[in-house]
Design a protein around this motif. Structure first.
Motif, PDB file in Angstrom:
ATOM      1  N   UNK A   1      14.924   5.070  -3.073  1.00 38.22           N
ATOM      2  CA  UNK A   1      15.591   4.728  -4.336  1.00 38.22           C
ATOM      3  C   UNK A   1      17.100   4.668  -4.166  1.00 38.22           C
ATOM      4  N   UNK A   2      17.650   5.501  -3.301  1.00 45.12           N
ATOM      5  CA  UNK A   2      19.097   5.476  -3.045  1.00 45.12           C
ATOM      6  C   UNK A   2      19.511   4.150  -2.416  1.00 45.12           C
ATOM      7  N   UNK A   3      18.738   3.684  -1.454  1.00 46.56           N
ATOM      8  CA  UNK A   3      19.030   2.392  -0.820  1.00 46.56           C
ATOM      9  C   UNK A   3      18.967   1.278  -1.860  1.00 46.56           C
ATOM     10  N   UNK A   4      17.930   1.287  -2.669  1.00 47.36           N
ATOM     11  CA  UNK A   4      17.763   0.250  -3.693  1.00 47.36           C
ATOM     12  C   UNK A   4      18.902   0.315  -4.715  1.00 47.36           C
ATOM     13  N   UNK A   5      19.307   1.511  -5.083  1.00 50.31           N
ATOM     14  CA  UNK A   5      20.409   1.663  -6.046  1.00 50.31           C
ATOM     15  C   UNK A   5      21.694   1.058  -5.479  1.00 50.31           C
ATOM     16  N   UNK A   6      21.978   1.307  -4.204  1.00 52.53           N
ATOM     17  CA  UNK A   6      23.167   0.731  -3.572  1.00 52.53           C
ATOM     18  C   UNK A   6      23.084  -0.799  -3.590  1.00 52.53           C
ATOM     19  N   UNK A   7      21.939  -1.334  -3.228  1.00 55.13           N
ATOM     20  CA  UNK A   7      21.769  -2.791  -3.209  1.00 55.13           C
ATOM     21  C   UNK A   7      21.934  -3.384  -4.603  1.00 55.13           C
TER      22      UNK A   7
END
Length: 156
Positions: free
Chosen positions: A99-105
């Motif tokens: 979810x952190x990766x997706x939030x950054x993207x």
């Protein structure tokens, strides 16, 4: 309740309904989902049919998972009812990194919000990495560190 007796979910459902202290665990989980997260009785039954284990998780696991997904990530509570297996995954090892990766993207405008939570959390590690990290690593080299928890979303 509509379970196919030839499938493994039937066994999991029996375990959830017939295990030791099952009635109190069922009622506790039902109340957590309803009171804390706004699920209806239909949501609870639907989630149970999809993944019976969601009804035997500890109160802490339910609350921590739902809190992160709803309050920190902004997913509607009822979306989790449509894919309750997500709550069975490790918050620290799977849900938060992905979810952190997706939030950054999302924050960087590299992806749209046109995908489901299941699309992020359910795939095995390699397809997830290819879809959300490797594809964007040239534009955002920090993604690898975000995925491994070495860098916070707000620091990217």
């Amino acid at each position: 309740m509509g379970f196919d007796m030839k499938k493994s979910t039937f066994v999991m459902a029996l375990r959830a309904l017939c295990g030791e202290s099952s009635k109190s665990i069922w009622n506790r989980s039902r109340e957590i989902y309803k009171r804390s997260w706004g699920w209806s009785d239909d949501d609870v039954i639907s989630a149970f049919r999809r993944n019976p284990q969601c009804m035997i998780l500890s109160e802490d696991k339910i609350m921590q998972g739902m809190n992160f997904l709803v309050n920190k990530m902004g997913w509607p509570s009822r979306v989790i009812a449509t894919c309750p297996v997500i709550l069975c995954f490790s918050l620290e090892k799977r849900i938060i990194p992905r979810c952190s990766v997706v939030k950054v993207l999302l924050l960087k405008g590299l992806i749209d919000e046109d995908f489901s939570l299941a699309y992020v959390v359910l795939p095995p590690e390699q397809p997830f990495l290819e879809r959300f990290v490797i594809r964007y690593i040239n534009r955002l080299p920090q993604l690898w560190d975000v995925y491994h928890g070495k860098l916070d979303v707000k620091d990217v």
